[in-house]
Write an enzyme that holds these catalytic residues in place. Structure first.
Site, PDB file in Angstrom:
ATOM      1  N   HIS A 149      -3.039   2.722   8.384  1.00 19.53           N
ATOM      2  CA  HIS A 149      -3.646   1.768   7.796  1.00 19.53           C
ATOM      3  C   HIS A 149      -4.009   1.012   8.557  1.00 19.53           C
ATOM      4  O   HIS A 149      -3.244   0.065   9.078  1.00 19.53           O
ATOM      5  CB  HIS A 149      -3.552   1.521   6.421  1.00 19.53           C
ATOM      6  CG  HIS A 149      -4.218   0.262   5.408  1.00 19.53           C
ATOM      7  ND1 HIS A 149      -5.287   0.503   5.412  1.00 19.53           N
ATOM      8  CD2 HIS A 149      -3.796  -0.659   5.257  1.00 19.53           C
ATOM      9  CE1 HIS A 149      -5.969  -0.662   4.626  1.00 19.53           C
ATOM     10  NE2 HIS A 149      -5.066  -1.111   4.622  1.00 19.53           N
ATOM     11  N   GLU A 203       0.732  -1.117   0.411  1.00 18.58           N
ATOM     12  CA  GLU A 203      -0.257   0.439  -0.625  1.00 18.58           C
ATOM     13  C   GLU A 203       0.359   1.015  -0.558  1.00 18.58           C
ATOM     14  O   GLU A 203       0.216   2.564   0.179  1.00 18.58           O
ATOM     15  CB  GLU A 203      -0.632   0.069   1.497  1.00 18.58           C
ATOM     16  CG  GLU A 203      -1.892  -1.429   1.390  1.00 18.58           C
ATOM     17  CD  GLU A 203      -3.120  -1.326   0.435  1.00 18.58           C
ATOM     18  OE1 GLU A 203      -3.259  -0.475  -0.469  1.00 18.58           O
ATOM     19  OE2 GLU A 203      -3.711  -2.021  -0.027  1.00 18.58           O
ATOM     20  N   HIS A 217      -7.189  -3.099   9.210  1.00 22.26           N
ATOM     21  CA  HIS A 217      -7.967  -3.637   9.088  1.00 22.26           C
ATOM     22  C   HIS A 217      -9.043  -3.760  10.221  1.00 22.26           C
ATOM     23  O   HIS A 217      -9.750  -5.447  10.282  1.00 22.26           O
ATOM     24  CB  HIS A 217      -7.844  -5.134   8.245  1.00 22.26           C
ATOM     25  CG  HIS A 217      -7.203  -4.694   6.999  1.00 22.26           C
ATOM     26  ND1 HIS A 217      -5.713  -6.009   6.452  1.00 22.26           N
ATOM     27  CD2 HIS A 217      -6.535  -3.842   5.973  1.00 22.26           C
ATOM     28  CE1 HIS A 217      -5.438  -5.465   5.062  1.00 22.26           C
ATOM     29  NE2 HIS A 217      -5.876  -4.192   5.178  1.00 22.26           N
ATOM     30  N   HIS A 254     -12.731  -3.286   2.187  1.00 22.03           N
ATOM     31  CA  HIS A 254     -10.990  -3.205   3.019  1.00 22.03           C
ATOM     32  C   HIS A 254     -10.326  -3.261   4.197  1.00 22.03           C
ATOM     33  O   HIS A 254     -10.170  -3.593   5.105  1.00 22.03           O
ATOM     34  CB  HIS A 254     -10.234  -2.332   1.669  1.00 22.03           C
ATOM     35  CG  HIS A 254      -8.669  -2.981   1.897  1.00 22.03           C
ATOM     36  ND1 HIS A 254      -7.934  -1.618   0.617  1.00 22.03           N
ATOM     37  CD2 HIS A 254      -7.646  -2.841   2.518  1.00 22.03           C
ATOM     38  CE1 HIS A 254      -7.198  -1.974   0.828  1.00 22.03           C
ATOM     39  NE2 HIS A 254      -6.744  -2.425   2.007  1.00 22.03           N
TER      40      HIS A 254
END
Length: 202
Positions: free
Chosen positions: A98, A79, A100, A161
């Site tokens: 980032h 990413e 999840h 995502h």
């Protein structure tokens, strides 16, 4: 910058990845973080479990490089593109996180933004946390969608995502990641009860 400053920045990336793991916001090798370092960024490497991550494994990438060249023994997170593009576009941000995280990802799968269910939404710069349109991970398209969802905001969901938060410091970006997951949990639970009451802008 000095070698000591670089070492400290690398240790910040390692500590952030471990915190995301121990807090349950990420599991296994999911998620990634980056930190501005002069004209470059330090970013967590691809496919390295947090408990095996060391400062020397953190990848370095120039922010003005268009090809994705990197320095280090391991390649950067897949990413890297949205990390680079966010740090380019947002001079107010020095750290990008980032995750999840479970409830944020559930809402992202439903393509739902998080409305003002709690006043802590204000920490994200507006009355909602938007959900970016879907694109395959690691692509330019995903980066464009993320930048659009982050306009005027410090966090967003990524469809099917996870989530992104950004801030002037890693500590603040991590705090926002926790807060985003908390708001996602509260909104998800309130949807199970029925129609949640949304706070007005006022």
């Amino acid at each position: 910058m000095s070698a000591a400053a670089e070492r400290a920045a690398r240790e910040t990336v390692v500590a952030a990845m471990r915190e995301l793991s121990t807090s349950g916001l990420n599991r296994g090798t999911s998620g990634n973080v980056s930190l501005r370092f002069g004209a470059a960024m330090l970013i967590s490497p691809s496919a390295v479990p947090p408990d095996e991550l060391t400062p020397d494994l953190v990848a370095m990438m120039r922010l003005d490089d268009a090809e994705g060249a990197w320095e280090g023994p391991r390649p950067p997170s897949s990413e890297w593109r949205f990390h680079r593009d966010i740090l380019r576009a947002r001079p107010d941000a020095n750290a990008v996180v980032h995750t999840h995280s479970p409830h944020a990802t559930v809402l992202a799968i439903g393509r739902r933004e998080i409305p003002a269910v709690h006043y802590m939404i204000a920490g994200f710069g507006g009355p909602s946390i938007r959900c970016a349109d879907y694109a395959t991970f690691g692509t330019e398209e995903l980066s464009r969608h993320a930048l659009a969802a982050l306009e005027g905001r410090n966090g967003c969901l990524l469809a099917n995502h996870g989530s992104i938060t950004l801030a002037p410091t890693m500590a603040r970006a991590l705090w926002l990641a926790v807060e985003l997951e908390t708001l996602a949990f509260q909104y998800h639970q309130s949807l199970l009860l029925g129609d949640p009451v949304i706070l007005s802008d006022e």
